[in-house]
Enzyme design. Structure first.
Site, PDB file in Angstrom:
ATOM      1  N   LYS A  35      11.779  19.941 -18.826  1.00  0.00           N
ATOM      2  CA  LYS A  35      11.677  18.488 -18.646  1.00  0.00           C
ATOM      3  C   LYS A  35      10.606  18.134 -17.630  1.00  0.00           C
ATOM      4  O   LYS A  35       9.814  17.203 -17.831  1.00  0.00           O
ATOM      5  CB  LYS A  35      13.040  17.937 -18.225  1.00  0.00           C
ATOM      6  CG  LYS A  35      13.095  16.439 -17.972  1.00  0.00           C
ATOM      7  CD  LYS A  35      12.918  16.066 -16.507  1.00  0.00           C
ATOM      8  CE  LYS A  35      14.019  16.636 -15.639  1.00  0.00           C
ATOM      9  NZ  LYS A  35      13.839  16.227 -14.208  1.00  0.00           N
ATOM     10  N   LYS A  41       5.821  15.217  -6.552  1.00  0.00           N
ATOM     11  CA  LYS A  41       6.866  16.131  -7.005  1.00  0.00           C
ATOM     12  C   LYS A  41       6.505  16.768  -8.341  1.00  0.00           C
ATOM     13  O   LYS A  41       6.671  17.980  -8.537  1.00  0.00           O
ATOM     14  CB  LYS A  41       8.185  15.373  -7.116  1.00  0.00           C
ATOM     15  CG  LYS A  41       9.312  16.099  -7.828  1.00  0.00           C
ATOM     16  CD  LYS A  41       9.860  17.255  -7.035  1.00  0.00           C
ATOM     17  CE  LYS A  41      11.131  17.790  -7.702  1.00  0.00           C
ATOM     18  NZ  LYS A  41      11.726  18.903  -7.000  1.00  0.00           N
TER      19      LYS A  41
END
Length: 297
Positions: free
Chosen positions: A239, A170
């Site tokens: 992030k 991911k």
């Protein structure tokens, strides 16, 4: 295993949409979120605490902002670990650090609970239609037992390996997403300032070597003023890039390309676009390039 009920912790932008897909598939979802109205909004049965979610279901899904929140929900006081029982499966659909994922998996394994990391891709639109891509890490037999959970929310499920492999995949994917979005935003602002027809520019890019997900799926809408609101925010994109650089540091891999998206999405946050969809990075770049917008409306 009760195949008519699951627990779901984190019913925000993505978790809520996945919840609705599960409910529409006639799966009862016991939902908990810090927003007390979230469960009802997405069709879940509201429960009062994390412990109540864990008590109600053999499979518990998490969709949370980052590893710190995941660790607090799983390992903290009143969390999943404190309430779990042997034989349960916890599936983390968040974007998280693989090192944290492996620690959590180890802690839950001591209680006889399986932890599966399932990174998701496709954004709010795919969550809405149940066509997400899942990249999954964990024990193969456990992942196989989750087919009924994944079927309503995902079009493609790929088992990547052991614990942490899904979240690692991911982060790699999200980094490329960040690069292509930031770079394409810059190109489109330049094209606008150069006086090019942006629809024709996209036509060329999408038939040439510059083609990418942003040119194909984002900017054909953005140039007409549709930013596809509801997806990953600028702050969350930043992030994810930070998590990617942390991962490369752990792996001992040199990272030469993170500065661009870090600067772009950092700029967007500084200019007030951090809490809206990350596609607004094009407006941030436009702001510092003479007040450029891709569209006239």
């Amino acid at each position: 295993m009760d195949e008519n009920r699951i627990g779901f912790i984190g019913l925000g932008n993505m978790g809520g949409r996945m919840t609705r897909r599960l409910v529409e598939a006639r799966i009862e979802v016991m939902g908990f979120d810090m927003d007390p109205n979230a469960a009802g909004r997405w069709g879940a049965t509201p429960v009062a605490s994390i412990a109540a979610v864990v008590a109600a279901a053999d499979v518990v899904l998490l969709s949370l902002p980052d590893s710190k929140v995941v660790e607090r929900v799983v390992l903290g006081d009143g969390g999943v670990l404190a309430s779990c029982r042997a034989g349960q499966i916890v599936v983390d659909l968040s974007t998280a650090a693989a090192s944290s994922t492996r620690r959590i998996a180890g802690a839950l394994a001591e209680r006889g609970v399986s932890y599966v990391d399932a990174g998701i891709s496709g954004g709010a639109a795919a969550a809405e239609t149940g066509t997400l891509t899942l990249m999954v890490g964990g024990e193969g037999d456990v992942i196989g037992r989750l087919a009924w959970v994944f079927a309503p929310i995902a079009r493609k499920v790929v088992t990547m390996g052991g614990s942490g492999a899904g979240h690692t995949t991911k982060l790699l994917n999200n980094f490329l997403n960040a690069v292509s979005l930031a770079a394409t935003a810059e190109v489109m602002v330049a094209g606008r300032k150069a006086g090019l027809d942006l629809h024709r520019l996209l036509e060329v890019l999408n038939a040439s070597s510059g083609v990418n997900f942003a040119t194909l799926n984002r900017f054909p809408k953005i140039v007409d003023g549709d930013y596809l609101e509801g997806g990953l925010t600028g702050k969350l994109m930043t992030k994810d890039v930070v998590l990617y650089t942390d991962l490369l540091h752990e792996l001992g891999v040199a990272s030469f390309n993170a500065a661009g998206p870090m600067a772009s999405f950092g700029l967007a946050t500084a200019l007030g676009y951090g809490d809206v969809i990350s596609n607004r990075v094009v407006d941030a770049i436009g702001d510092v390039s003479g007040g450029i917008r891709l569209h006239d409306n």
